[in-house]
Design a protein around this motif. Structure first.
Motif, PDB file in Angstrom:
ATOM      1  N   LYS A 132       0.847  -1.178   0.000  1.00  0.00           N
ATOM      2  CA  LYS A 132       0.000   0.000   0.000  1.00  0.00           C
ATOM      3  C   LYS A 132       0.885   1.231   0.000  1.00  0.00           C
ATOM      4  CE  LYS A 132      -3.465   2.631   2.559  1.00  0.00           C
ATOM      5  NZ  LYS A 132      -4.364   2.705   3.740  1.00  0.00           N
ATOM      6  N   TYR A 134       1.253   5.151   0.866  1.00  0.00           N
ATOM      7  CA  TYR A 134       0.671   6.155   1.761  1.00  0.00           C
ATOM      8  C   TYR A 134       1.076   7.544   1.286  1.00  0.00           C
ATOM      9  CZ  TYR A 134      -0.253   2.306   5.002  1.00  0.00           C
ATOM     10  OH  TYR A 134      -0.705   1.152   5.578  1.00  0.00           O
ATOM     11  N   ASP A 138      -2.909  10.686   3.993  1.00  0.00           N
ATOM     12  CA  ASP A 138      -3.246   9.477   4.744  1.00  0.00           C
ATOM     13  C   ASP A 138      -2.986   9.692   6.225  1.00  0.00           C
ATOM     14  OD1 ASP A 138      -4.113   7.193   2.991  1.00  0.00           O
ATOM     15  OD2 ASP A 138      -2.261   7.722   1.953  1.00  0.00           O
ATOM     16  N   ASP A 140      -2.009   7.761   8.510  1.00  0.00           N
ATOM     17  CA  ASP A 140      -0.861   7.049   9.068  1.00  0.00           C
ATOM     18  C   ASP A 140       0.488   7.514   8.518  1.00  0.00           C
ATOM     19  OD1 ASP A 140      -2.405   5.370  10.710  1.00  0.00           O
ATOM     20  OD2 ASP A 140      -2.741   3.957   9.060  1.00  0.00           O
ATOM     21  N   SER A 141       0.489   8.407   7.546  1.00  0.00           N
ATOM     22  CA  SER A 141       1.737   8.769   6.873  1.00  0.00           C
ATOM     23  C   SER A 141       2.768   9.373   7.808  1.00  0.00           C
ATOM     24  CB  SER A 141       1.449   9.727   5.714  1.00  0.00           C
ATOM     25  OG  SER A 141       0.759   9.057   4.683  1.00  0.00           O
TER      26      SER A 141
END
Length: 223
Positions: A132, A134, A138, A140-141
Motif C-alpha cells: 500500500k 501512503y 493518509d 498514518d503517513s
C-alpha cells in the motif's frame, strides 16, 4: 556530508522517467560494495534547473544541479573520487563541478524542510500480497515517516530521540501526488514539505539520509 553537483547541458532530451538513469549513474560511481545490500543511509535529489518539453521530457540548457548526501562519509569520498575520473552521466550530461557544502546547524525548534524529490511511503499488506502506498493525506503517513527515520537512526547507532516526530505540512497550497516510474514499476509519492520535531542531531540526520522509503532510489531528499 553533502555535495552539490553541476553538469554540462544535455545533448538529448531526458525522458520523464530519467530517475532510473540517475540511480544507475550513482551506483556506477559507487561501484561494487556492501552499501547496495544495506539500509539506505543516504539520499540524492532529482535533477534541478530544467525545463519540461511537452510530450517529450526535460532539457537542461544551462546544465543540471543535484546533490548527494551520505551519513557514512567514506562512501561520499568514493563517489567524488570516481566522478573525477568518470564524469559522464547520460543524455550528454557530464559533471563539471563538485562542491562540498557545510552541514547546517539546527535548533530544538520545529523545522520546515522543502523536498528535492517526493517522499515515498509503502508498507506490505498481510494477506493481500501487495504493497500500500501512503500519501500526504493518509492518516498514518506521519507515523510511518517517523517510524522509518527512527529505524535508520538505530541502524546508524544514534541515540533514541523521544521528541522525534515527522509530519507533512498540509498548509502548503501546492502539494501534489507524483507518479514515478522506475524500471517499469509505477509508484505514488508525495511532493509536500515536511516539518520535523526533534533534536538538532535528528534533524541533521534526516537532512542527510532523507525521509520515507527508497531514499537510495532518489526519493525523499530534503533541501
Amino acid at each position: 556530508m553533502r555535495i552539490y553537483i553541476r553538469t554540462t547541458p544535455n545533448s538529448s532530451v531526458l525522458p520523464f522517467d530519467y530517475q532510473q538513469k540517475l540511480i544507475g549513474t550513482i551506483h556506477k560511481w559507487l561501484g561494487n560494495n556492501e552499501i547496495h545490500d544495506k539500509i539506505s543511509l543516504y539520499s540524492f535529489s532529482w535533477l534541478l534547473g530544467g525545463k519540461m518539453i511537452k510530450n517529450q521530457g526535460f532539457t537542461f540548457s544551462e546544465g543540471a544541479n543535484f546533490f548527494v548526501s551520505f551519513y557514512e562519509e567514506e562512501y561520499l569520498k568514493i563517489l567524488i573520487r570516481t566522478i573525477l575520473s568518470d564524469p559522464e552521466m547520460f543524455c550528454g550530461l557530464e559533471v563539471r563541478d563538485i562542491t562540498v557544502v557545510n552541514q547546517p546547524l539546527f535548533s530544538e525548534d520545529a523545522q520546515s524542510f522543502r523536498l528535492a524529490s517526493p517522499v515515498f511511503i509503502k508498507r506490505f499488506q498481510d494477506g493481500i500480497q501487495n504493497y500500500k502506498f501512503y500519501l500526504y493525506d493518509d492518516v498514518d503517513s506521519n507515523m510511518l515517516m517517523t517510524e522509518t527515520l527512527r529505524h535508520k537512526m538505530q541502524e546508524a547507532g544514534l541515540p533514541e530521540d523521544e521528541t522525534l516526530k515527522v509530519e507533512f505540512d498540509l498548509t502548503y497550497p501546492k502539494k501534489q501526488v507524483k507518479m514515478v516510474t522506475i524500471h517499469g514499476i509505477k509508484s505514488k509519492a508525495s511532493m509536500c514539505p515536511v516539518i520535523i520535531h526533534g533534536s538538532p542531531q535528528s534533524k541533521l540526520f534526516a537532512w542527510t539520509v532523507g525521509l520515507g522509503n527508497s531514499t537510495g532510489s532518489s526519493f525523499g531528499s530534503l533541501l
